[in-house]
Design a protein around this motif. Sequence first.
Motif, mmCIF file in Angstrom:
data_model
loop_
_atom_site.group_PDB
_atom_site.id
_atom_site.type_symbol
_atom_site.label_atom_id
_atom_site.label_comp_id
_atom_site.label_asym_id
_atom_site.label_seq_id
_atom_site.Cartn_x
_atom_site.Cartn_y
_atom_site.Cartn_z
ATOM 1 N N CYS A 1 0.909 -1.083 -0.132
ATOM 2 C CA CYS A 1 -0.248 0.000 0.085
ATOM 3 C C CYS A 1 0.898 1.246 -0.182
ATOM 4 O O CYS A 1 1.883 1.258 0.666
ATOM 5 C CB CYS A 1 -0.772 -0.039 1.129
ATOM 6 S SG CYS A 1 -1.858 1.477 1.391
ATOM 7 N N CYS B 1 -7.504 3.951 2.913
ATOM 8 C CA CYS B 1 -6.105 4.298 2.592
ATOM 9 C C CYS B 1 -6.156 5.180 1.660
ATOM 10 O O CYS B 1 -5.492 6.319 1.596
ATOM 11 C CB CYS B 1 -5.206 3.262 2.370
ATOM 12 S SG CYS B 1 -4.518 2.451 3.967
ATOM 13 N N CYS C 1 -4.119 -0.335 -0.141
ATOM 14 C CA CYS C 1 -4.545 -1.530 0.192
ATOM 15 C C CYS C 1 -6.087 -1.516 0.182
ATOM 16 O O CYS C 1 -6.846 -2.536 0.068
ATOM 17 C CB CYS C 1 -4.019 -2.096 1.515
ATOM 18 S SG CYS C 1 -4.583 -0.788 3.095
ATOM 19 N N CYS D 1 0.055 2.987 3.823
ATOM 20 C CA CYS D 1 0.177 2.279 5.211
ATOM 21 C C CYS D 1 1.178 1.038 5.008
ATOM 22 O O CYS D 1 1.574 0.693 5.909
ATOM 23 C CB CYS D 1 -1.115 1.627 5.771
ATOM 24 S SG CYS D 1 -1.696 0.254 4.756
HETATM 25 ZN ZN LIG Z 1 -3.132 0.917 3.215
#
Ligand SMILES: [Zn+2]
Length: 743
Positions: A296, A322, A318, A299
Amino acid sequence: MDLPVDEWKSYLLQKWASLPTSVQVTISTAETLRDIFLHSSSLLQPEDELFLKRLSKGYLVGKDSDAPLFYREEGNKKFQEKDYTGAAVLYSKGVSHSRPNTEDMSLCHANRSAALFHLGQYETCLKDINRAQTHGYPERLQPKIMLRKAECLVALGRLQEASQTISDLERNFTATPALADVLPQTLQRNLHRLKMKMQEKDSLTESFPAALAKTLEDAALREENEQLSNASSSIGLCVDPLKGRCLVATKDILPGELLVQEDAFVSVLNPGELPPPHHGLDSKWDTRVTNGDLYCHRCLKHTLATVPCDGCSYAKYCSQECLQQAWELYHRTECPLGGLLLTLGVFCHIALRLTLLVGFEDVRKIITKLCDKISNKDICLPESNNQVKTLNYGLGESEKNGNIVETPIPGCDINGKYENNYNAVFNLLPHTENHSPEHKFLCALCVSALCRQLEAASLQAIPTERIVNSSQLKAAVTPELCPDVTIWGVAMLRHMLQLQCNAQAMTTIQHTGPHKSRMGVAERQQKLRSQYFFDCACPACQTEAHRMAAGPRWEAFCCNSCGAPMQGDDVLRCGSRSCAESAVSRDHLVSRLQDLQQQVRVAQKLLRDGELERAVQRLSGCQRDAESFLWAEHAVVGEIADGLARACAALGDWQKSATHLQRSLYVVEVRHGPSSVEMGHELFKLAQIFFNGFAVPEALSTIQKAEEVLSLHCGPWDDEIQELQKMKSCLLDLPPTPVGPAL
Ligand SMILES: [Zn+2]
Ligand SMILES: [Zn+2]
Ligand SMILES: [Zn+2]
Ligand SMILES: [Zn+2]
């Protein structure tokens, strides 16, 4: 990849070299980061920016409407080869180039759901099926993914939903007879099979190991620290004139003890090895797997089902959450700058993201506060030798009831408690005086090029067409640019210089760091000096420096007659006073060692070729030779023992093999320590040998030791740990034997 790409780096270094000496001197002797920034950025010419722009254009960061079909076909090839992970990544690339609500988007998602299904990632598969449907999956293909959906639900034990999906599917066919005709035979058969499976499954109880990440949750700080809310009480915070704010051990730390558990203040996904920017038309789309395909963008979580930004093809997330958070916090500014950020490197990218996260207002406040305090008319940052002192007075203060109270450690509140905020980050030392002038020039020009792009972007708003189809995203707004770009530039330059000493790279475990068991003191200290600007004076460095003449134990020679360690520089003498052995030149011993190593290599080759008897013969010869002049803990002694252990194991002589391996284990333990990962690997090997030799008690105790050591370094999914557990359960299942085959 931390720094800019080579072309831009060498371009700037060349530019630096061609500057008149007087200009170089001005920059080299500038006292504040502000001066360095201003002097350097005034030298950035339009042709430099053009060159940079050309480099940035080499990266494919936008959406290319021809790419989805290409990637889908490439993905299908991988799928045929049963490489489902590879296929999923290629479908993801296709997704990242697709526009929302198009057939491309829905087909890429549907294909990816098939790959995820084969990988057993049913939850993610369901999400992709849902995405395929919301992006307009063609009616004629619906039965295919509805059946897949039902299969997922069955696999997940969600039987009620599964049967609902199946009856929807059947109703669909009867409602549209045309569909029933095209429904292939295989599909009908699958449907039947699935119904049978459901009946079986119905009788089973639902049991899902929801504890995959449990070990991580269990890992807790032993005792919380009052000064540092996210740290264990085994460490304390202090300030050092050369190193700035730092952590020190306040009590003995156990191997594997968790010391700090804190979210990163800012992080950027390292793109990893990137394909070289393309300039021609050949190999237009890259099929290689990059970090951006697997993690991601916000994150850093691993995922095969990435959700791409609607405005670019390089930022993938992800989850929708996000994506949205990243957009609001920083990506709406970063989105159109993808190529530029890849060209300028990770450090520059982190510097930008940090200032975007914090917001210009807070950046300005911190900088101006500092400047007021040092009562300088100019906005500047002190970078002189009394830097820490100045920073203490300038920033390590907070107001309490109108009184200025001094705090001793920059970045802490009035009670001396560490705060995870921008002030704490800003106060990390940039070590301006230690970086070379050309490095500072390079960073300053990168930052000012970025500032100019930001300025230009703020003048022309991002075309709203980019995000027209994304109702969840706020309309693109002009990035809030600061009225004074200089402040932004100076802050980013400071962060770029800080990163070399203060950033953490998350990678797979590497065993090449400057550690005392892997690197001699001279090389280690040189490494620490060049990256972190300090001379290490830790106990390990000091004691080792004293013994330097003899070298570390795993490189020591021993006396031929009494076995004591040899001492000296060029001429070595026996360390024992009572010994009459004559002196010998180091060169002589080194060449003997080289001969021995050559012999060992020959033996290892024999071993690989399966010539076991000959290998044992030769290795035994090597062992006798080694005993006559190498210290018992010498690395080569361990290597020979390891070879003998392997050969004996291959010959089925487990007992001998174990004896040799224990010798090698001892050498590893002395060098790397009893809880090192190297020791873990050796214990693993020993456990295997005991296991194969049916030496049950020895195997069980070695398995336990190996598990203890390895779990300090690796997670429970580590191959060796899993293997150990299998061995253990196998041994425990054995029927008790009165007298086991002795080992
Ligand atoms: Zn993420
Ligand atoms: Zn984007
Ligand atoms: Zn040290
Ligand atoms: Zn001697």
